[in-house]
Scaffold this motif. Structure first.
Motif, mmCIF file in Angstrom:
data_model
loop_
_atom_site.group_PDB
_atom_site.id
_atom_site.type_symbol
_atom_site.label_atom_id
_atom_site.label_comp_id
_atom_site.label_asym_id
_atom_site.label_seq_id
_atom_site.Cartn_x
_atom_site.Cartn_y
_atom_site.Cartn_z
ATOM 1 N N PRO A 192 0.833 -1.212 0.000
ATOM 2 C CA PRO A 192 0.000 0.000 0.000
ATOM 3 C C PRO A 192 0.865 1.259 0.000
ATOM 4 C CG PRO A 192 -0.790 -1.588 1.620
ATOM 5 C CD PRO A 192 0.534 -2.100 1.129
ATOM 6 N N LEU A 193 0.437 2.247 -0.767
ATOM 7 C CA LEU A 193 1.204 3.492 -0.854
ATOM 8 C C LEU A 193 1.331 4.158 0.514
ATOM 9 C CD1 LEU A 193 2.645 5.721 -2.388
ATOM 10 C CD2 LEU A 193 0.415 6.644 -3.039
ATOM 11 N N THR A 194 0.282 4.061 1.314
ATOM 12 C CA THR A 194 0.328 4.658 2.653
ATOM 13 C C THR A 194 1.462 4.056 3.479
ATOM 14 O OG1 THR A 194 -2.082 4.890 2.556
ATOM 15 C CG2 THR A 194 -1.038 5.188 4.700
ATOM 16 N N LEU A 195 1.704 2.756 3.300
ATOM 17 C CA LEU A 195 2.783 2.097 4.041
ATOM 18 C C LEU A 195 4.143 2.626 3.590
ATOM 19 C CD1 LEU A 195 3.025 -0.056 6.237
ATOM 20 C CD2 LEU A 195 3.306 -1.768 4.434
ATOM 21 N N VAL A 196 4.279 2.908 2.307
ATOM 22 C CA VAL A 196 5.528 3.485 1.803
ATOM 23 C C VAL A 196 5.754 4.858 2.431
ATOM 24 C CG1 VAL A 196 6.793 4.212 -0.256
ATOM 25 C CG2 VAL A 196 5.259 2.233 -0.377
ATOM 26 N N PHE A 197 4.680 5.654 2.514
ATOM 27 C CA PHE A 197 4.783 6.969 3.163
ATOM 28 C C PHE A 197 5.155 6.807 4.635
ATOM 29 C CE2 PHE A 197 2.757 8.906 -0.482
ATOM 30 C CZ PHE A 197 3.192 10.220 -0.423
ATOM 31 N N PHE A 198 4.539 5.850 5.319
ATOM 32 C CA PHE A 198 4.843 5.615 6.732
ATOM 33 C C PHE A 198 6.319 5.304 6.918
ATOM 34 C CE2 PHE A 198 0.382 5.117 8.124
ATOM 35 C CZ PHE A 198 0.473 5.735 9.361
ATOM 36 N N PHE A 199 6.870 4.482 6.014
ATOM 37 C CA PHE A 199 8.276 4.099 6.132
ATOM 38 C C PHE A 199 9.177 5.325 6.045
ATOM 39 C CE2 PHE A 199 12.284 3.168 3.963
ATOM 40 C CZ PHE A 199 12.865 2.309 4.886
ATOM 41 N N PHE A 200 8.943 6.163 5.030
ATOM 42 C CA PHE A 200 9.840 7.305 4.846
ATOM 43 C C PHE A 200 9.583 8.419 5.865
ATOM 44 C CE2 PHE A 200 10.504 5.380 0.663
ATOM 45 C CZ PHE A 200 11.892 5.467 0.604
ATOM 46 N N ILE A 259 -2.370 11.802 -0.640
ATOM 47 C CA ILE A 259 -1.982 11.022 0.546
ATOM 48 C C ILE A 259 -0.906 11.758 1.339
ATOM 49 C CG2 ILE A 259 -0.918 8.843 1.306
ATOM 50 C CD1 ILE A 259 -2.294 7.452 -0.969
ATOM 51 N N ALA A 260 -0.110 12.571 0.651
ATOM 52 C CA ALA A 260 0.953 13.310 1.338
ATOM 53 C C ALA A 260 0.395 14.266 2.390
ATOM 54 C CB ALA A 260 1.789 14.078 0.312
ATOM 55 N N ALA A 261 -0.891 14.614 2.269
ATOM 56 C CA ALA A 261 -1.507 15.523 3.238
ATOM 57 C C ALA A 261 -1.484 14.939 4.654
ATOM 58 C CB ALA A 261 -2.939 15.830 2.830
ATOM 59 N N GLY A 262 -1.499 13.618 4.735
ATOM 60 C CA GLY A 262 -1.469 12.966 6.047
ATOM 61 C C GLY A 262 -0.086 12.869 6.646
ATOM 62 N N PHE A 263 0.936 13.375 5.902
ATOM 63 C CA PHE A 263 2.317 13.262 6.363
ATOM 64 C C PHE A 263 3.021 14.625 6.311
ATOM 65 C CE2 PHE A 263 0.888 9.175 4.949
ATOM 66 C CZ PHE A 263 1.354 8.315 5.935
ATOM 67 N N SER A 264 2.308 15.624 6.835
ATOM 68 C CA SER A 264 2.874 16.971 7.041
ATOM 69 C C SER A 264 3.287 17.680 5.766
ATOM 70 C CB SER A 264 4.081 16.898 8.000
ATOM 71 O OG SER A 264 3.722 16.303 9.224
ATOM 72 N N VAL A 265 2.693 17.318 4.626
ATOM 73 C CA VAL A 265 2.973 18.020 3.380
ATOM 74 C C VAL A 265 1.726 18.819 3.011
ATOM 75 C CG1 VAL A 265 3.586 17.812 0.944
ATOM 76 C CG2 VAL A 265 4.544 16.218 2.613
ATOM 77 N N PHE A 266 1.857 20.136 2.980
ATOM 78 C CA PHE A 266 0.706 20.956 2.638
ATOM 79 C C PHE A 266 0.498 20.973 1.131
ATOM 80 C CE2 PHE A 266 -1.275 24.993 1.410
ATOM 81 C CZ PHE A 266 -2.457 24.873 2.112
ATOM 82 N N GLN A 267 -0.628 20.455 0.687
ATOM 83 C CA GLN A 267 -1.012 20.489 -0.729
ATOM 84 C C GLN A 267 -2.529 20.364 -0.802
ATOM 85 O OE1 GLN A 267 -2.159 17.385 -1.741
ATOM 86 N NE2 GLN A 267 -1.340 16.185 -0.089
ATOM 87 N N ALA A 268 -3.063 20.054 -1.976
ATOM 88 C CA ALA A 268 -4.515 20.116 -2.170
ATOM 89 C C ALA A 268 -5.287 19.260 -1.168
ATOM 90 C CB ALA A 268 -4.850 19.686 -3.598
ATOM 91 N N GLY A 269 -4.713 18.127 -0.794
ATOM 92 C CA GLY A 269 -5.395 17.246 0.151
ATOM 93 C C GLY A 269 -5.500 17.830 1.545
ATOM 94 N N SER A 270 -4.707 18.872 1.820
ATOM 95 C CA SER A 270 -4.725 19.491 3.158
ATOM 96 C C SER A 270 -5.764 20.598 3.269
ATOM 97 C CB SER A 270 -3.344 20.089 3.471
ATOM 98 O OG SER A 270 -2.309 19.188 3.186
ATOM 99 N N ILE A 271 -6.331 21.011 2.153
ATOM 100 C CA ILE A 271 -7.219 22.171 2.167
ATOM 101 C C ILE A 271 -8.448 21.952 3.033
ATOM 102 C CG2 ILE A 271 -8.714 23.591 0.705
ATOM 103 C CD1 ILE A 271 -6.650 23.312 -1.522
ATOM 104 N N SER A 272 -9.047 20.765 2.943
ATOM 105 C CA SER A 272 -10.276 20.512 3.717
ATOM 106 C C SER A 272 -10.018 20.603 5.217
ATOM 107 C CB SER A 272 -10.845 19.142 3.362
ATOM 108 O OG SER A 272 -9.945 18.116 3.731
ATOM 109 N N LEU A 273 -8.847 20.147 5.672
ATOM 110 C CA LEU A 273 -8.519 20.217 7.099
ATOM 111 C C LEU A 273 -8.434 21.667 7.553
ATOM 112 C CD1 LEU A 273 -5.755 17.441 7.235
ATOM 113 C CD2 LEU A 273 -8.155 17.230 7.880
#
Length: 224
Positions: free
Chosen positions: A62-70, A168-182
């Protein structure tokens, strides 16, 4: 419209970061994916095995797992830290988001390129080798140019998936389009309307890729 106009300071930087993240990851995954495809069709067994192992492991992770690793495991290795990025935590996490997306998407790009290579008649590769071309010359001068024509539709689909995966990067402290709703939630704005604007901008970003795909298909179908 008020939600958009009142929060342009979120939408503007958010989508600029999304586009930057997408462009860098797309370029990296196209290069790495093509190299992996060359390994997958290599006459050297160990190269084929290495390419197959990478694609099998990464494509089924899963891509989320790759993000978790890094984001959480890789920093523990102490290979790099935030000071290497000028002390900017935002740049630090952005870089690892690019790496995660590149490594993940390259496995899919590899399979798309390999499927294109398989559409080229075997006789052309055999003729190239008979003329004295090396494996690299045969791929670069004869096979890959023809394979590229066959992989445009699936490659564009892979790039569209990459664009959407950037959220998905929005869940890992990267501000982009996915962070707007938060951020809209924190400001007490109507999130449903805000998300509809986000969806609309994603459609706008996808349209140029679709037009490029149709243009290339039309041009190369005439060339055939």
């Amino acid at each position: 419209m008020d939600v958009l106009l009142d929060n342009l300071d979120l939408y503007g930087p958010g989508f600029l970061n999304t586009i930057e993240l997408f462009l860098i990851a797309a370029a990296g995954s196209l290069v790495l994916g093509t190299i992996l495809a060359m390994l997958r069709v290599s006459p050297v067994p160990i190269f084929r095995a290495a390419g197959t192992l990478y694609v099998t492991v990464v494509r089924n992770t899963p891509l989320t797992l790759v993000f978790f690793f890094f984001a959480f495991a890789f920093p523990l290795l102490k290979i790099v830290d935030a000071s290497d990025f000028g002390g900017s935590a935002a740049r630090y996490y952005f870089t690892f988001a690019v790496i995660s997306l590149t490594l993940y998407t390259s496995a899919f790009v590899c399979e798309v390129v390999r499927s294109g290579i398989n559409t080229v008649p075997v006789g052309q590769a055999e003729a190239s080798r008979a003329l004295g071309l090396t494996f690299g010359q045969m791929l670069g001068s004869v096979v890959l140019p023809q394979a590229t024509r066959a992989v445009v539709p699936p490659m564009v689909s892979t790039m569209i998936a990459l664009l959407k995966n950037t959220t998905i990067a929005a869940g890992f402290s990267v501000f982009q389009a996915g962070s707007i709703s938060l951020n809209l939630s924190e400001r007490g704005e109507n999130q449903l309307v805000g998300l509809l604007w986000v969806a609309l901008f994603f459609v706008i970003l996808v349209i140029p890729m679709t037009l490029l795909q149709r243009s290339l298909e039309k041009r190369w179908s005439i060339a055939r």
